[in-house]
Design a protein around this motif. Structure first.
Motif, PDB file in Angstrom:
ATOM      1  N   THR A 194     -16.782 -15.822   8.679  1.00 11.07           N
ATOM      2  CA  THR A 194     -16.175 -17.032   8.994  1.00 11.07           C
ATOM      3  C   THR A 194     -15.151 -16.924   9.920  1.00 11.07           C
ATOM      4  N   GLY A 195     -14.543 -15.912  10.631  1.00 10.40           N
ATOM      5  CA  GLY A 195     -13.874 -15.570  11.772  1.00 10.40           C
ATOM      6  C   GLY A 195     -14.452 -16.069  12.917  1.00 10.40           C
ATOM      7  N   CYS A 196     -15.495 -15.076  13.094  1.00 14.62           N
ATOM      8  CA  CYS A 196     -16.442 -15.445  14.279  1.00 14.62           C
ATOM      9  C   CYS A 196     -17.126 -16.619  14.266  1.00 14.62           C
ATOM     10  N   ILE A 197     -17.744 -17.375  13.407  1.00 13.22           N
ATOM     11  CA  ILE A 197     -18.020 -18.538  13.342  1.00 13.22           C
ATOM     12  C   ILE A 197     -17.004 -19.613  14.015  1.00 13.22           C
ATOM     13  N   ALA A 198     -15.715 -19.354  13.430  1.00 10.03           N
ATOM     14  CA  ALA A 198     -14.542 -20.206  13.862  1.00 10.03           C
ATOM     15  C   ALA A 198     -14.289 -20.206  15.495  1.00 10.03           C
ATOM     16  N   THR A 199     -14.841 -18.948  15.899  1.00 16.76           N
ATOM     17  CA  THR A 199     -14.738 -18.726  17.300  1.00 16.76           C
ATOM     18  C   THR A 199     -15.987 -19.054  18.327  1.00 16.76           C
ATOM     19  N   GLY A 200     -17.094 -19.536  17.308  1.00 16.39           N
ATOM     20  CA  GLY A 200     -18.360 -20.030  18.268  1.00 16.39           C
ATOM     21  C   GLY A 200     -19.278 -19.244  18.125  1.00 16.39           C
ATOM     22  N   SER A 201     -19.574 -18.175  17.240  1.00 14.20           N
ATOM     23  CA  SER A 201     -20.857 -17.320  17.165  1.00 14.20           C
ATOM     24  C   SER A 201     -22.155 -18.026  16.772  1.00 14.20           C
TER      25      SER A 201
ATOM     26  N   ARG B 157     -24.540 -18.875   0.548  1.00 10.52           N
ATOM     27  CA  ARG B 157     -25.031 -17.536   0.666  1.00 10.52           C
ATOM     28  C   ARG B 157     -25.464 -16.854  -0.783  1.00 10.52           C
ATOM     29  N   LEU B 158     -24.470 -17.081  -1.643  1.00  8.30           N
ATOM     30  CA  LEU B 158     -24.706 -16.664  -2.866  1.00  8.30           C
ATOM     31  C   LEU B 158     -25.671 -17.593  -3.461  1.00  8.30           C
ATOM     32  N   THR B 159     -25.631 -18.753  -3.399  1.00  7.67           N
ATOM     33  CA  THR B 159     -26.982 -19.853  -3.898  1.00  7.67           C
ATOM     34  C   THR B 159     -28.132 -19.322  -3.454  1.00  7.67           C
ATOM     35  N   HIS B 160     -28.242 -19.098  -2.187  1.00  7.36           N
ATOM     36  CA  HIS B 160     -29.544 -18.358  -1.531  1.00  7.36           C
ATOM     37  C   HIS B 160     -30.026 -17.254  -2.085  1.00  7.36           C
ATOM     38  N   ALA B 161     -29.047 -16.310  -2.256  1.00 10.05           N
ATOM     39  CA  ALA B 161     -29.436 -14.847  -2.823  1.00 10.05           C
ATOM     40  C   ALA B 161     -30.063 -14.913  -4.092  1.00 10.05           C
ATOM     41  N   ILE B 162     -29.277 -15.838  -4.948  1.00  9.10           N
ATOM     42  CA  ILE B 162     -29.718 -16.178  -6.456  1.00  9.10           C
ATOM     43  C   ILE B 162     -31.103 -16.708  -6.565  1.00  9.10           C
TER      44      ILE B 162
ATOM     45  N   GLY C 121     -35.499  -8.487  16.694  1.00  4.21           N
ATOM     46  CA  GLY C 121     -35.080  -9.119  15.496  1.00  4.21           C
ATOM     47  C   GLY C 121     -33.543  -9.816  15.914  1.00  4.21           C
ATOM     48  N   VAL C 122     -33.326 -11.084  15.787  1.00  4.60           N
ATOM     49  CA  VAL C 122     -32.049 -11.849  16.059  1.00  4.60           C
ATOM     50  C   VAL C 122     -31.577 -12.356  14.656  1.00  4.60           C
ATOM     51  N   LYS C 123     -30.356 -11.691  14.118  1.00  2.00           N
ATOM     52  CA  LYS C 123     -30.055 -11.621  12.959  1.00  2.00           C
ATOM     53  C   LYS C 123     -28.464 -12.070  12.850  1.00  2.00           C
ATOM     54  N   LYS C 124     -28.307 -12.774  11.739  1.00  8.26           N
ATOM     55  CA  LYS C 124     -26.898 -13.179  11.418  1.00  8.26           C
ATOM     56  C   LYS C 124     -26.223 -11.992  10.243  1.00  8.26           C
ATOM     57  N   THR C 125     -25.364 -11.522  10.766  1.00  9.78           N
ATOM     58  CA  THR C 125     -24.579 -10.504   9.702  1.00  9.78           C
ATOM     59  C   THR C 125     -23.328 -10.927   9.319  1.00  9.78           C
ATOM     60  N   GLY C 126     -22.950 -10.201   8.244  1.00 10.66           N
ATOM     61  CA  GLY C 126     -21.698 -10.565   7.857  1.00 10.66           C
ATOM     62  C   GLY C 126     -20.422 -10.150   8.559  1.00 10.66           C
ATOM     63  N   CYS C 127     -19.138 -10.105   8.276  1.00  8.81           N
ATOM     64  CA  CYS C 127     -18.045  -9.806   8.976  1.00  8.81           C
ATOM     65  C   CYS C 127     -18.108  -8.244   9.583  1.00  8.81           C
ATOM     66  N   GLN C 128     -18.188  -8.104  10.897  1.00  2.24           N
ATOM     67  CA  GLN C 128     -18.164  -6.908  11.604  1.00  2.24           C
ATOM     68  C   GLN C 128     -16.989  -6.250  11.610  1.00  2.24           C
ATOM     69  N   GLY C 129     -15.813  -7.010  11.199  1.00  2.00           N
ATOM     70  CA  GLY C 129     -14.450  -6.380  10.958  1.00  2.00           C
ATOM     71  C   GLY C 129     -13.242  -6.728  11.948  1.00  2.00           C
ATOM     72  N   ILE C 130     -13.564  -6.780  13.453  1.00  2.00           N
ATOM     73  CA  ILE C 130     -12.529  -7.018  14.154  1.00  2.00           C
ATOM     74  C   ILE C 130     -12.580  -8.461  14.570  1.00  2.00           C
ATOM     75  N   CYS C 131     -11.789  -9.075  13.720  1.00  2.00           N
ATOM     76  CA  CYS C 131     -11.916 -10.764  13.644  1.00  2.00           C
ATOM     77  C   CYS C 131     -11.224 -11.025  14.729  1.00  2.00           C
TER      78      CYS C 131
ATOM     79  N   GLU D 293     -19.988 -13.580   1.710  1.00  2.00           N
ATOM     80  CA  GLU D 293     -20.783 -14.216   2.597  1.00  2.00           C
ATOM     81  C   GLU D 293     -21.538 -12.898   3.500  1.00  2.00           C
ATOM     82  N   GLY D 294     -21.183 -11.922   3.354  1.00  2.00           N
ATOM     83  CA  GLY D 294     -21.726 -10.810   4.162  1.00  2.00           C
ATOM     84  C   GLY D 294     -22.461  -9.665   3.659  1.00  2.00           C
ATOM     85  N   ASP D 295     -22.448  -9.751   2.113  1.00  2.00           N
ATOM     86  CA  ASP D 295     -23.248  -8.740   1.335  1.00  2.00           C
ATOM     87  C   ASP D 295     -23.352  -9.322   0.013  1.00  2.00           C
ATOM     88  N   PRO D 296     -23.916 -10.539  -0.365  1.00  2.00           N
ATOM     89  CA  PRO D 296     -23.968 -11.293  -1.403  1.00  2.00           C
ATOM     90  C   PRO D 296     -25.001 -10.634  -2.633  1.00  2.00           C
ATOM     91  N   TYR D 297     -25.795  -9.764  -1.965  1.00  2.00           N
ATOM     92  CA  TYR D 297     -27.035  -9.072  -3.029  1.00  2.00           C
ATOM     93  C   TYR D 297     -26.097  -7.761  -3.562  1.00  2.00           C
TER      94      TYR D 297
END
Length: 631
Positions: free
Chosen positions: A33-40, A279-284, A75-85, A243-247
């Motif tokens: 969420t943090g990085c998306i807010a800054t334009g990721s 992401r949880l809906t997708h994972a289920i 591979g171009v992938k969307k990950t969960g939070c990498q930490g340094i928001c 959002e980063g590791d729903p499984y």
């Protein structure tokens, strides 16, 4: 593709791992969420567009690499939070065992990243993390990340957050596989109990003990419920896992369901977390399609069905009985206990109720054993704890450290110290139900038992760092305003007690307080703490009690001297014009909306403090820094 046997799961794991290893380069764009807010998202779309148009590049995995007409498999992938928001948008370039961490990436950087770092082997130094003159190339070198121990957050930032195959390739569902084919439900409960895992939602109740209590109930219809209703201001730990590791969360819930022989579960997520829900809906859906959720999982007798329930954002629904009432379609209000949730929870059936982080710890415990888990953290609080770092700190973000790590290590070694070199004053821990720790507590180990001795709680893990420019009376007022507003109103002590406390605090910050108010505050706080119906009500007075104990002098200053040393409380701010700097230009008077400033051109102007509304317009418009605030 259905995964109906243990062998099929193992084959998929081996094949998915082989596909990932065949990739020449993986571009991991943080989509927390943090990085998306800054334009990721724009960064991701631009990198994907460049990769699709690049000659000799394919985005399809090809085991063992190679292929006519193709030189690079990406591979171009969307990950969960990498930490340094604080430093987003974040992008990682992964080639083999080496990963480069780029920070503050902008769309105009994407072409250069792709040409020089993805297709080439150059490192773009201007996009690397720097601290105290040193440049860090890999995420593992950055102090913020290097000093962490990640269990619940192990995959966040490393995997495609939505890919079931990538989770399985990283060892996902190995613990479930072990439990189903090598352990009895009783053995799963036992290993969790011996691990010493305590609930990470705030109370710190032993997880294994809770599971044992559910497992021994005569009623055979049982539920497993995950509390994802993270309502503390400044907290985003559970949301980042969802959002980063729903499984991982779902696997933990499945292990809990197997342990207590439950066939149905619910994840309760606040509606303000739309990405977690998505992401949880997708994972289920992916797990149901693969046969890893539903009936006869992996060909065994174990069946488990999972549902998502969205809360309306009521803070009180973080309390267990209020949460289950909300799932049932009733108003979220706590009830008198006993009976407890383990006896009569959801639809009055025995219920395992743990938060997101607690369930996310379970797979590694089942896989690596109780002794391994107990080797981390403290004797009374084994394992790790996630914290969100916010406030006046250089590096805001998400961390996970062993229980018992000190505030000094978290704030100064991991967080980079107080922002702009300011002096540390306090940290609010545990959100609105927590308390303040100060400089004298910097070396206190953060675990469930240690912080209680100082009138605070670990809570869900929110840490709000404050410097000398923070008014502790206002901090207490802010948190009391939050808890009073969020009170469900069912019990008088919380409904009326917090209201009276808030009125007194507002009176003090308005400069109208009396010394007797401090005694009234303490009396009310102790009453609410001892008599409120639920845990949230009982902990609501903690910010007031802890600030009264540690910063009583600030309360007294507000009342006796009508002074706010942090210059935060508006009622006590006085705008003064310094005659040594005033040039008599009249700009301040022209911009005053209430005509509180008078004087003559080329002579010192004067502010009538009785008329002044403290809007700050005069100071903002003074070209000579002649206006200052006195508190």
């Amino acid at each position: 593709m259905k995964i109906e046997t243990r062998e099929a799961l193992q084959n998929l794991r081996a094949g998915a791992r082989k596909e990932i290893d065949s990739c020449d380069c993986r571009i991991l764009v943080c989509s927390g969420t943090g990085c998306i807010a800054t334009g990721s998202n724009k960064i991701y779309e631009r990198l994907l567009e460049i990769a699709k148009d690049a000659p000799g590049v394919t985005l399809e995995f090809k085991p063992c690499g190679g292929g006519e007409g193709h030189e690079h498999y990406l591979g171009v992938k969307k990950t969960g939070c990498q930490g340094i928001c604080e430093l987003g948008p974040l992008v990682r370039i992964q080639k083999g065992s080496k990963t480069i961490q780029y920070i503050k990436v902008q769309p105009e950087d994407c072409e250069e990243i792709f040409e020089r770092s993805v297709l080439g082997n150059e490192v773009l130094e201007h996009l690397l993390y720097q601290q105290k003159g040193k440049t860090y190339e890999t995420p593992e070198e950055i102090p913020f990340i290097a000093k962490q121990t990640r269990i619940a957050l192990a995959n966040c930032g490393k995997l495609d957050a939505e890919s079931l195959e990538e989770y399985i390739a990283a060892g996902g569902f190995t613990a479930l596989e072990k439990a189903l084919f090598e352990m009895t439900p009783e053995e799963v409960v036992d290993v969790v109990d011996r691990s010493g895992l305590r609930g990470r939602g705030g109370g710190g109740f032993p997880t294994g003990r809770k599971w044992k209590q559910v497992a021994r109930q005569a009623e055979k219809t049982r539920y497993v419920v995950c509390n994802g209703d993270e309502g503390d201001p400044g907290a985003f730990m559970d949301g980042s896992v969802m959002e980063g590791d729903p499984y991982r969360l779902i696997e933990g819930m499945m292990l809990g369901a197997y342990a207590v022989t439950s066939q149905e579960g619910y994840i309760y997520v606040r509606a303000e977390y739309p990405m977690s829900v998505a992401r949880l809906t997708h994972a289920i859906h992916e797990l149901e399609e693969a046969g890893l959720l539903g009936d006869n999982i992996l060909g065994t007798d174990f069946s488990f069905h999972l549902h998502i329930n969205r809360g309306a954002g009521a803070f009180v629904c973080g309390e267990g009985s209020a949460l289950t009432a909300s799932i049932e379609g009733n108003r979220g209000m706590p009830r008198v206990k006993p009976p407890r949730t383990v006896e009569k929870g959801l639809w009055e059936k025995p219920t395992v109720l743990n938060n997101v982080e607690t369930f996310a710890n379970v797979p590694r415990i089942v896989l690596d054993g109780a002794e391994w888990y107990r080797s981390i953290g403290t004797a009374g609080s084994p394992g790790t704890k996630t914290f969100s770092l916010t406030g006046s700190i250089e590096n805001t973000g998400l961390i996970e450290v062993p229980m018992g790590t000190t505030l000094r290590e978290i704030i100064f070694d991991i967080g980079g110290g107080v922002k702009n070199g300011e002096k540390f004053k306090a940290v609010q821990i545990g959100g609105p139900s927590g308390g303040c720790l100060t400089e004298e507590h910097l070396d206190v180990p953060l675990d469930f038992d240690s912080v209680k001795r100082f009138g605070a709680i670990v809570g869900s893990g929110g840490l709000v760092v404050m410097d000398e420019h923070t008014c502790m009376v206002e901090v207490a007022r802010f948190f009391m305003s939050f808890t009073q507003r969020e009170s469900c109103g069912k019990c008088v002590p919380c409904r009326e007690g917090t209201k009276r406390m808030l009125e007194i605090l507002e009176k003090i910050v308005a400069g109208k307080g009396e010394l007797e108010d401090l005694d009234r505050l303490e009396e009310l706080a102790e009453m609410v703490k001892s008599m409120a119906l639920c845990g949230l009500g009982k902990s609501a007075p903690l910010p007031v009690l802890s600030t009264l104990k540690t910063f009583r002098d600030e309360y007294v200053e507000h009342i006796v001297d009508h002074k706010c040393r942090a210059k935060v409380c508006e009622a006590m701010r006085r705008y003064i014009i310094n005659p040594a700097f005033c040039k008599g230009c009249s700009k301040c008077a022209k911009n005053c909306p209430v005509g509180a400033i008078s004087g003559k051109i080329k002579q010192c102007y004067h502010i009538n403090t009785d008329l002044c509304i403290k809007c700050d317009a005069c100071r903002e418009n003074c070209a000579f820094d002649a206006i200052y605030v006195e508190a």
